[in-house]
Design an enzyme around this catalytic site. Structure first.
Site, mmCIF file in Angstrom:
data_model
loop_
_atom_site.group_PDB
_atom_site.id
_atom_site.type_symbol
_atom_site.label_atom_id
_atom_site.label_comp_id
_atom_site.label_asym_id
_atom_site.label_seq_id
_atom_site.Cartn_x
_atom_site.Cartn_y
_atom_site.Cartn_z
ATOM 1 N N GLY A 197 29.439 36.331 23.849
ATOM 2 C CA GLY A 197 29.814 35.965 25.227
ATOM 3 C C GLY A 197 30.526 34.643 25.622
ATOM 4 O O GLY A 197 30.087 33.719 24.805
ATOM 5 N N GLU A 199 23.813 35.226 33.598
ATOM 6 C CA GLU A 199 23.434 36.655 34.212
ATOM 7 C C GLU A 199 22.525 37.551 33.147
ATOM 8 O O GLU A 199 22.207 38.107 33.838
ATOM 9 C CB GLU A 199 24.768 37.258 34.622
ATOM 10 C CG GLU A 199 24.301 38.313 35.828
ATOM 11 C CD GLU A 199 25.683 39.377 36.355
ATOM 12 O OE1 GLU A 199 26.688 38.622 36.037
ATOM 13 O OE2 GLU A 199 25.432 40.042 36.952
ATOM 14 N N ARG A 241 20.106 37.127 44.769
ATOM 15 C CA ARG A 241 20.668 35.891 44.520
ATOM 16 C C ARG A 241 21.461 35.114 45.607
ATOM 17 O O ARG A 241 22.148 35.886 46.455
ATOM 18 C CB ARG A 241 21.639 35.891 43.387
ATOM 19 C CG ARG A 241 22.332 34.552 43.039
ATOM 20 C CD ARG A 241 23.292 34.744 41.682
ATOM 21 N NE ARG A 241 24.380 35.734 41.744
ATOM 22 C CZ ARG A 241 25.372 35.473 42.579
ATOM 23 N NH1 ARG A 241 25.399 34.328 43.061
ATOM 24 N NH2 ARG A 241 26.242 36.344 42.608
ATOM 25 N N ARG A 264 22.908 37.700 51.066
ATOM 26 C CA ARG A 264 23.745 38.985 50.908
ATOM 27 C C ARG A 264 22.862 40.103 51.094
ATOM 28 O O ARG A 264 23.402 41.167 51.537
ATOM 29 C CB ARG A 264 24.275 38.988 49.673
ATOM 30 C CG ARG A 264 25.301 37.991 49.215
ATOM 31 C CD ARG A 264 25.380 37.540 48.070
ATOM 32 N NE ARG A 264 26.549 36.716 47.901
ATOM 33 C CZ ARG A 264 27.153 36.200 46.688
ATOM 34 N NH1 ARG A 264 26.777 36.460 45.749
ATOM 35 N NH2 ARG A 264 28.142 35.259 46.847
ATOM 36 N N HIS A 304 27.630 43.940 43.024
ATOM 37 C CA HIS A 304 28.044 42.742 42.554
ATOM 38 C C HIS A 304 27.386 41.923 41.285
ATOM 39 O O HIS A 304 28.164 41.404 40.462
ATOM 40 C CB HIS A 304 28.161 41.819 43.823
ATOM 41 C CG HIS A 304 28.914 40.551 43.639
ATOM 42 N ND1 HIS A 304 30.026 40.635 43.037
ATOM 43 C CD2 HIS A 304 28.413 39.332 43.659
ATOM 44 C CE1 HIS A 304 30.490 39.331 43.099
ATOM 45 N NE2 HIS A 304 29.441 38.488 43.395
ATOM 46 N N ALA A 339 28.377 30.694 31.009
ATOM 47 C CA ALA A 339 27.017 30.400 30.145
ATOM 48 C C ALA A 339 27.432 30.322 28.779
ATOM 49 O O ALA A 339 26.856 29.379 28.057
ATOM 50 C CB ALA A 339 25.900 31.538 30.183
#
Lengths: 250, 645
Positions: free
Chosen positions: B47, B433, B443, B338, B409, B51
């Site tokens: 990845g 994540e 979050r 949220r 999301h 991060a």
């Protein structure tokens, strides 16, 4: 609406040719890529090979999608990536021609997918500030005028999609390269390396087989992020300054 | 479902001492690897988002040999790039009372008291270093006239601590990390593998020692070895099919690690973002987020009277509008967290007061802000978001209120990691994540970018030394061993099986059906009956997938359909685990809302006695995962009912 697509196919059983597909029922609210999804679903259901195209975020920021639509990278709408094109702009009976980007530095991998790793190598040549993790001073230690920060942002907004190269009759990589040179040259953090950076990045650009700039400005017109050709002018100045002051240049 | 109450294998390794001193203490005592030994150590990073890229650049700078893998054509494409609003940091440049402690407190409270104190405090501590680092890299953050950095507010806080770069903060931060990574690639400390997808992790004597990756151009399976493997592979929101995630975001790397022994933490904790462009048709491939920053100036409303819902908004007078967030939560108004904003939107739509063709939308109105600040100011703040909205919907939000609805999301759940970010497989780490992270059950906005970069720049480079310091005598890890043979063979067989089914349905169609089950029964609201049903339906879907999938093309070529099928297969298994986890958690907290557990006012009702733990699930071949519980101990913060009223 009913549409006819003429799509470039290359690889597998296709030697490199346009193949015509009819789409009888396209919804006006679809995005352009969703239309291609529908085509591919249909091809798969008929046990045919789907058309390879690249895409990811579908909101105009990752730079993965490409395509030359009716002769124009990302289609004919200003400041728009292919994934942001919606079918409401087309009308019943239209024919759309879809091709991959064409440039020596971007070899075709399959159908509409090209290899744009040359752009990564230009960044690797010098498109960074040499600061290791942990070396930074407080973020507010060096004020940067709002105007400079804003201009640097305008250049840094490039998404690396390569449309500038595809638009240029010379397949030049000047807009892409100059956007990064400008972004970093306009910020105090980028000053220490500005001369070395521009020389290295331009040299890499030439090595990769991109053409020269002849001031056509198609790159600016087609850039989905509307990056200005002023960046190219700035890069030329930076380059000239670097050549005249660097002992190692040329 | 088996429960292992002993949970002997779950040592979270939180350092001793007061919460504010844990990280300093840890850093002072963690074993180091000397520069000449770093050269002998290989680290695999999967990845290249915030991060992954930040970890790779930092480890490369330290002198480790790093190999980075991404399925994209370039590391700059990772989905971190799409984050819009900003990144939090406890700089207190505004002198508005912010501090490390407040960021720590807001994050724990925002997460509805389901995150670890030790981790979250560390996150708040390093948040300030992140901003320094990014500015030094040339990230063009927004600035004030005096040349100093600007801030804005985000949901769930009463201070302005969010740094931003117009509506493209994720893009600018990722380009910063990508440039740092590019520099290491040029220096030779990092080797980059674009267009490679990790399909399995290889363990030797219980330690993660490498991966099997598929070259997406040639289809070839490759073996890569390292002394440690870091997964920075993002979240799994695409299990819902429609989400704001990019099309290729997937769970495969994390899921394959899970099947090799890495526990999966709180899989049912998903974030439904309140401000997205509503679904418009069944051909739809993804949803588009409208940044939370819009709630700084936009006001959410629906008609008071359901009969007004089909009217044009301009025909609905002020006193016939219900500004439901301002009414219900006067202290935070439109800037509630949220999960709360999403649920409130769902509630008014369930009451029949939703707007638009589907009735599944609410207005986000900028008319007042435009009147107060002028169109120019609003344009400067949100211009690119308004443009994006207009491109997609064909409506001009300067003139007509935006229509928005919640959408999947972010996933707070992920691979369980200890304080050092190591999973339950020794030598296998998860960052950003991809780990179950610091966000508890919800979050806060502008905290994903913070966590991704905290893990990569400032946490992993320290904590990985604790493990690697014991590897300095190991020597290079060979790939021509039985362990690599076996895993590669298994991957090859999985791919062959996909081609051999020769059924009728596309991978895409299975994905769409899975998404519908997940959204209907494990989405914004869940209940026991629906979850049980969902588990049954998913099991049937899984059987159908493996008996009726059609796969075009070949394995040894560029074949995006094969990539998709492998990802969908893993999503189906994950979906089942998410429902099992949601069914196990008999409480509501944060984004996990069980209809059976709510207050009279319709807010989430926690059960701290029964469920103040991290649910870490162990894979089992027989389909019955084992639950391990990591109790959460709050030493610093008093656990209270969350209120934003």
């Amino acid at each position: 609406m009913k549409l006819t697509l003429k799509i470039w196919r290359q690889g597998g059983k296709y030697k490199g040719e346009f193949v015509t597909y009819e789409l009888p029922n396209v919804n006006a609210h679809m995005s352009f890529l969703e239309m291609l999804d529908v085509l591919n679903e249909d091809l798969v259901s008929r046990r045919e090979e789907p058309v390879a195209f690249e895409h990811d975020c579908r909101e105009g920021i990752c730079g993965t999608c490409s395509l030359v639509i009716d002769g124009r990278p990302h289609g004919p709408w200003k400041g728009t990536t292919t994934c942001q094109v919606h079918m409401r702009h087309y009308k019943d009976g239209d024919t759309i021609v879809i091709e991959p980007y064409r440039a020596k530095a971007f070899p075709v991998l399959k159908d509409l997918v090209v290899d744009r790793s040359a752009l990564d190598r230009i960044i690797q040549a010098g498109g960074y500030v040499s600061v290791n993790t942990g070396q930074a001073q407080d973020a507010n230690a060096i004020p940067v005028s709002q105007e400079d920060a804003s201009k640097a942002f305008d250049s840094a907004a490039c998404i690396g999609c390569g449309a500038c190269v595809a638009a240029c009759p010379n397949a030049s990589g000047m807009l892409f390269t100059s956007a990064k040179v400008s972004h970093l040259a306009m910020l105090p953090q980028g000053h220490a390396e500005r001369r070395k950076r521009v020389l290295a990045m331009v040299a890499q650009m030439d090595t990769e087989g991109f053409g020269q700039c002849s001031n056509v400005k198609a790159c600016e017109a087609e850039c989905p992020k509307e990056i200005s050709v002023d960046n190219i002018a700035r890069m030329n100045r930076e380059y000239a300054a670097a050549v005249f002051t660097s002992e190692t240049a040329m | 479902m088996a429960t292992d109450e002993r949970s002997l294998r779950l040592d979270s390794k939180i350092p001793e001492g007061p919460v504010g001193e844990k990280w300093e203490n840890y850093k002072g005592h963690v074993p180091l690897v000397s520069p000449n030994n770093k050269r002998r150590i290989d680290v695999i990073i999967v990845g290249s988002g915030l991060a992954g890229a930040s970890a790779a650049a930092s480890l490369g700078e330290l002198g480790y040999n790093v190999k980075v893998f991404t399925y994209h054509d370039s590391p700059r494409r990772a989905h971190s790039i799409a984050a819009q609003g900003g990144i939090n940091a406890a700089k207190n440049y505004r002198n508005d009372g912010d501090s490390v402690y407040r960021l720590f407190y807001d994050t724990i409270k925002g997460g509805d008291f389901r995150a670890r104190e030790g981790n979250v405090h560390r996150l708040a501590e390093v948040s300030t270093d992140i901003i320094d680092q990014c500015v030094a890299q040339g990230v063009p953050f927004a600035r004030e006239y005096g040349g100093l950095l600007d801030n804005r507010s985000f949901g769930g806080t009463q201070v302005s601590r969010t740094f931003y770069a117009r509506g493209q903060t994720g893009q600018q931060l990722l380009i910063g990390a990508y440039q740092a990574l590019s520099r290491q690639i040029a220096l030779g400390s990092v080797k980059m593998y674009n267009r490679h997808e990790m399909l399995d992790v290889v363990t030797v004597d219980g330690k993660a020692r490498g991966i099997i990756a598929r070259n997406l151009i040639t289809g070839e399976l490759e073996r890569h070895s390292g002394h440690a493997v870091v997964l920075a592979t993002g979240g799994y929101g695409n299990v819902f099919y429609l989400s704001t995630n990019a099309m290729m975001c997937n769970v495969t790397a994390a899921w394959r690690a899970h099947r090799r022994g890495a526990f999966f933490g709180n899989p049912c904790f998903t974030q439904i973002h309140p401000t997205c462009i509503p679904v418009s048709g069944d051909y739809q491939s993804k949803l588009t987020l409208m940044s939370e920053s819009l709630r700084n100036d936009g006001r959410c409303w629906v008609p008071k009277n359901a009969a007004d819902c089909k009217k044009h908004p301009s025909e609905i007078p002020e006193d016939a509008r219900d500004y439901y967030l301002e009414r219900k939560y006067p202290a935070f108004g439109n800037l509630v967290p949220r999960d709360i904003a999403s649920r409130a939107a769902k509630q008014v739509c369930d009451e029949g007061r939703g707007i638009g063709q589907t009735g599944l939308a609410v207005y986000l109105d900028f008319a007042d802000a435009i009147k107060r600040f002028g169109r120019k100011t609003i344009e400067a703040r949100y211009g690119n978001l308004f443009e994006m909205y207009e491109k997609i919907t064909g409506e001009n939000p300067y003139e007509v209120p935006m229509r928005i609805y919640p959408a999947v999301h972010y996933t707070m759940g992920g691979l369980w990691v200890d304080y050092e970010l190591m999973t339950t497989v020794p030598g296998l780490y998860a960052c950003g994540e991809a780990n179950f992270s610091d966000h508890g059950a919800n979050r806060l906005g502008a905290s994903a970018l913070m966590q991704g970069l905290a893990d990569g720049y400032f946490v992993l480079p320290y904590t990985i030394g604790s493990y690697l310091s014991k590897e300095i005598r190991t020597g290079a890890i060979a790939t021509n061993t039985a362990a690599f043979d076996t895993v590669e063979k298994e991957v090859r067989e999985r791919i062959q099986k996909i081609f051999s089914i020769n059924g009728k349905q596309s991978a895409e169609s299975f994905h769409r059906r899975l998404g519908k089950i997940m959204w209907d029964k494990c989405g914004m609201a869940r209940d026991a009956q629906g979850l049980k049903q969902a588990i049954q339906e998913i099991r049937e879907l899984r059987k159908e997938f493996w008996s009726d999938l059609f796969m075009p093309g070949k394995a040894d070529e560029f074949n995006p359909e094969l990539e998709k099928a492998l990802r969908v297969a893993d999503f189906i298994e994950l979906g089942e685990l998410m429902c099992i986890d949601a069914l196990n958690r008999n409480e509501s907290c944060g984004g996990h809302f069980r209809e059976e557990y709510q207050t009279e006012g319709g807010e989430a009702l926690r059960d701290d006695k029964g469920y103040m733990y991290v649910a870490a699930w162990e894979w089992s071949e027989n389909g019955e995962p084992t639950l391990h519980k990591e109790p959460l101990n709050y030493e610093e913060i008093e656990v209270v009912q969350r209120s934003y009223e």
